[in-house]
Design an enzyme around this catalytic site. Structure first.
Site, PDB file in Angstrom:
ATOM      1  N   ASN A  10       0.835  -1.274  -0.139  1.00 54.38           N
ATOM      2  CA  ASN A  10       0.078   0.062  -0.175  1.00 54.38           C
ATOM      3  C   ASN A  10       1.002   1.323  -0.080  1.00 54.38           C
ATOM      4  O   ASN A  10       1.576   1.693   1.295  1.00 54.38           O
ATOM      5  CB  ASN A  10      -0.694  -0.096   1.114  1.00 54.38           C
ATOM      6  CG  ASN A  10      -1.940   1.457   1.530  1.00 54.38           C
ATOM      7  OD1 ASN A  10      -1.878   2.095   0.445  1.00 54.38           O
ATOM      8  ND2 ASN A  10      -2.409   1.364   2.649  1.00 54.38           N
ATOM      9  N   TRP A  11       1.033   1.765  -0.869  1.00 54.01           N
ATOM     10  CA  TRP A  11       1.919   3.069  -1.142  1.00 54.01           C
ATOM     11  C   TRP A  11       1.426   4.431  -0.590  1.00 54.01           C
ATOM     12  O   TRP A  11       2.166   5.339  -0.572  1.00 54.01           O
ATOM     13  CB  TRP A  11       2.235   3.288  -2.823  1.00 54.01           C
ATOM     14  CG  TRP A  11       3.303   2.272  -3.238  1.00 54.01           C
ATOM     15  CD1 TRP A  11       3.737   1.269  -2.591  1.00 54.01           C
ATOM     16  CD2 TRP A  11       3.887   2.552  -4.529  1.00 54.01           C
ATOM     17  NE1 TRP A  11       4.814   0.456  -3.426  1.00 54.01           N
ATOM     18  CE2 TRP A  11       4.869   1.343  -4.553  1.00 54.01           C
ATOM     19  CE3 TRP A  11       3.937   3.323  -5.605  1.00 54.01           C
ATOM     20  CZ2 TRP A  11       5.653   1.104  -5.779  1.00 54.01           C
ATOM     21  CZ3 TRP A  11       4.977   3.025  -6.516  1.00 54.01           C
ATOM     22  CH2 TRP A  11       5.601   2.236  -6.724  1.00 54.01           C
ATOM     23  N   LYS A  12       0.165   4.377  -0.382  1.00 57.44           N
ATOM     24  CA  LYS A  12      -0.597   5.579   0.304  1.00 57.44           C
ATOM     25  C   LYS A  12      -0.257   6.543  -0.575  1.00 57.44           C
ATOM     26  O   LYS A  12      -0.257   6.619  -1.661  1.00 57.44           O
ATOM     27  CB  LYS A  12      -0.060   5.564   2.004  1.00 57.44           C
ATOM     28  CG  LYS A  12      -0.095   4.148   2.826  1.00 57.44           C
ATOM     29  CD  LYS A  12       0.231   4.501   4.202  1.00 57.44           C
ATOM     30  CE  LYS A  12      -0.002   3.150   5.031  1.00 57.44           C
ATOM     31  NZ  LYS A  12       0.049   3.288   6.310  1.00 57.44           N
ATOM     32  N   HIS A  93      -9.301   1.150   5.247  1.00 55.70           N
ATOM     33  CA  HIS A  93      -8.288   1.360   5.937  1.00 55.70           C
ATOM     34  C   HIS A  93      -8.220   2.270   6.990  1.00 55.70           C
ATOM     35  O   HIS A  93      -9.093   3.242   7.045  1.00 55.70           O
ATOM     36  CB  HIS A  93      -6.922   2.096   4.862  1.00 55.70           C
ATOM     37  CG  HIS A  93      -5.586   1.869   5.497  1.00 55.70           C
ATOM     38  ND1 HIS A  93      -4.976   2.786   6.525  1.00 55.70           N
ATOM     39  CD2 HIS A  93      -4.642   0.922   5.228  1.00 55.70           C
ATOM     40  CE1 HIS A  93      -3.981   2.609   6.726  1.00 55.70           C
ATOM     41  NE2 HIS A  93      -3.704   1.531   6.137  1.00 55.70           N
ATOM     42  N   GLU A  95      -6.456   4.552   7.994  1.00 54.33           N
ATOM     43  CA  GLU A  95      -6.556   6.155   7.722  1.00 54.33           C
ATOM     44  C   GLU A  95      -7.515   6.908   7.285  1.00 54.33           C
ATOM     45  O   GLU A  95      -7.833   8.141   7.201  1.00 54.33           O
ATOM     46  CB  GLU A  95      -5.019   6.455   6.733  1.00 54.33           C
ATOM     47  CG  GLU A  95      -3.781   6.048   7.825  1.00 54.33           C
ATOM     48  CD  GLU A  95      -2.562   5.644   6.941  1.00 54.33           C
ATOM     49  OE1 GLU A  95      -2.599   5.635   5.710  1.00 54.33           O
ATOM     50  OE2 GLU A  95      -1.877   5.046   7.606  1.00 54.33           O
ATOM     51  N   GLU A 164      -4.893  -4.893  10.473  1.00 57.11           N
ATOM     52  CA  GLU A 164      -4.035  -3.871  11.048  1.00 57.11           C
ATOM     53  C   GLU A 164      -4.180  -3.053  12.376  1.00 57.11           C
ATOM     54  O   GLU A 164      -5.206  -2.113  12.273  1.00 57.11           O
ATOM     55  CB  GLU A 164      -4.026  -2.916   9.685  1.00 57.11           C
ATOM     56  CG  GLU A 164      -3.735  -3.472   8.256  1.00 57.11           C
ATOM     57  CD  GLU A 164      -3.163  -2.446   7.493  1.00 57.11           C
ATOM     58  OE1 GLU A 164      -2.106  -2.609   6.815  1.00 57.11           O
ATOM     59  OE2 GLU A 164      -3.888  -1.397   7.146  1.00 57.11           O
ATOM     60  N   GLY A 170       2.878   2.198  10.796  1.00 53.92           N
ATOM     61  CA  GLY A 170       4.188   3.329  10.692  1.00 53.92           C
ATOM     62  C   GLY A 170       4.559   3.519  11.954  1.00 53.92           C
ATOM     63  O   GLY A 170       5.198   4.693  11.996  1.00 53.92           O
ATOM     64  N   SER A 209       3.658  -2.282  10.288  1.00 53.45           N
ATOM     65  CA  SER A 209       5.390  -2.243  10.341  1.00 53.45           C
ATOM     66  C   SER A 209       5.873  -3.445   9.968  1.00 53.45           C
ATOM     67  O   SER A 209       6.944  -4.101  10.742  1.00 53.45           O
ATOM     68  CB  SER A 209       5.643  -1.920  11.963  1.00 53.45           C
ATOM     69  OG  SER A 209       5.137  -0.791  12.204  1.00 53.45           O
ATOM     70  N   GLY A 230       3.346  -1.137   4.330  1.00 50.12           N
ATOM     71  CA  GLY A 230       2.974   0.212   3.809  1.00 50.12           C
ATOM     72  C   GLY A 230       4.710   0.685   3.414  1.00 50.12           C
ATOM     73  O   GLY A 230       4.986   0.422   2.376  1.00 50.12           O
ATOM     74  N   GLY A 231       5.403   1.248   4.431  1.00 49.87           N
ATOM     75  CA  GLY A 231       6.591   1.854   4.057  1.00 49.87           C
ATOM     76  C   GLY A 231       7.469   0.759   3.438  1.00 49.87           C
ATOM     77  O   GLY A 231       8.215   1.301   2.511  1.00 49.87           O
TER      78      GLY A 231
HETATM   79  P1  13P Z   1       3.253   0.238   7.595  1.00 51.34           P
HETATM   80  O1  13P Z   1       3.594  -0.930   7.008  1.00 51.34           O
HETATM   81  O2  13P Z   1       4.000   1.428   7.028  1.00 51.34           O
HETATM   82  O3  13P Z   1       3.394   0.236   9.262  1.00 51.34           O
HETATM   83  O4  13P Z   1       1.808   0.562   7.098  1.00 51.34           O
HETATM   84  C1  13P Z   1       1.020  -0.519   7.215  1.00 51.34           C
HETATM   85  C2  13P Z   1      -0.233  -0.150   6.500  1.00 51.34           C
HETATM   86  O5  13P Z   1      -1.096   0.621   6.886  1.00 51.34           O
HETATM   87  C3  13P Z   1      -0.851  -0.711   5.467  1.00 51.34           C
HETATM   88  O6  13P Z   1      -1.837  -0.669   4.726  1.00 51.34           O
END
Ligand code: 13P
Length: 251
Positions: A10-12, A93, A95, A164, A170, A209, A230-231
């Protein structure tokens, strides 16, 4: 893992066209791991370009509107995602839930729209730290599943659940294998209650994470069918290490 592990990046809100070099490298790497299903959800602006640039990656959206079209400035519909070659969309998600006030009912409507458009859907759930500390984690997640998952006949085949924990996103903090095991077991039980035999087709991903250093330990946990990353999905090096850790051929 119940079926082919599924690793989704997920590149956000990250990535311009310059980032396509990483996507191509991820695609080449994923081609060497036929035992793993690999997807990336880039920002809307890159979906079309990415679909054309890759061979094996499944490209998806990070959100969609519940309606097909209309006066919804700034929104993108599931039909539009399908039209540019997306294969799936992430809905719910944390967020989106926290920053855009999306309720379980909103998430369910989006998931239904996605399925109707012919997409697969990844439905995200997860508790906050305060909810976990209060001993409510499983109750919160089960209520999110009840409220967010589409129930129509036969849809389970195209549904993935991503657990999640909000406090792990994050932050560099990962849920312990024991906590992941307990939560994924609770999610599986809920899926069986909702879908009956169809629940067997639903993968449960862990997100929060996930990185090259902790992936193998997480993938060894019962009922972890892959990861939503994510990251660590933003560079081919780190993302492909996670894909490699999921490859059953390398066990
Ligand atoms: P991180 O891997 O950066 O913690 O993000 C997880 C996430 O929200 C994937 O959707």
């Amino acid at each position: 893992m119940p079926n082919r592990p599924y690793i989704v990046g997920n590149w956000k809100m990250n990535g311009t066209r310059a980032q396509m070099a990483e996507a191509r490298a991820i695609d080449r790497g994923a081609a060497r791991h036929a035992g793993v299903r690999v997807g990336i959800a880039p920002p809307f602006t890159l979906i079309s370009t990415m679909v054309e640039a890759v061979q094996v990656l499944i490209v998806g959206g990070q959100d969609c509107h519940a309606r097909i079209s209309g006066a919804f400035t700034g929104d993108v519909s599931a039909v539009m995602l399908k039209d540019v070659g997306a294969g799936f969309v992430i809905v719910g998600h944390s967020e989106r839930r926290s920053m855009h006030g999306e309720s379980d009912a909103d998430v369910k409507a989006k998931a239904q729209a996605a399925l109707e458009a012919g997409l697969e859907v990844i439905v995200c759930v997860g508790e906050t730290e305060a909810q976990r500390d209060a001993g409510q984690a499983e109750a919160v997640v089960c209520a999110q599943l009840d409220g967010s998952l589409p129930r129509e006949e036969g849809v389970a085949q195209r549904v993935t659940v991503a657990y999640e924990p909000v406090w792990a996103i994050g932050t560099g903090r990962v849920a312990s294998p024991d906590d992941v095991r307990a939560m994924h077991a609770a999610i599986r039980a809920r899926l069986i209650a909702l879908y009956g035999d169809g629940a067997a087709a639903v993968r449960i991903l862990y997100g929060g994470s996930v990185n090259a250093g902790n992936a193998a330990e997480l993938f060894a946990v019962d009922e972890v069918g892959g990861a939503l990353v994510g990251g660590a999905s933003l560079t081919a090096d780190s993302f492909l290490s996670i894909v490699t850790a999921a490859d059953p051929a390398l066990d």
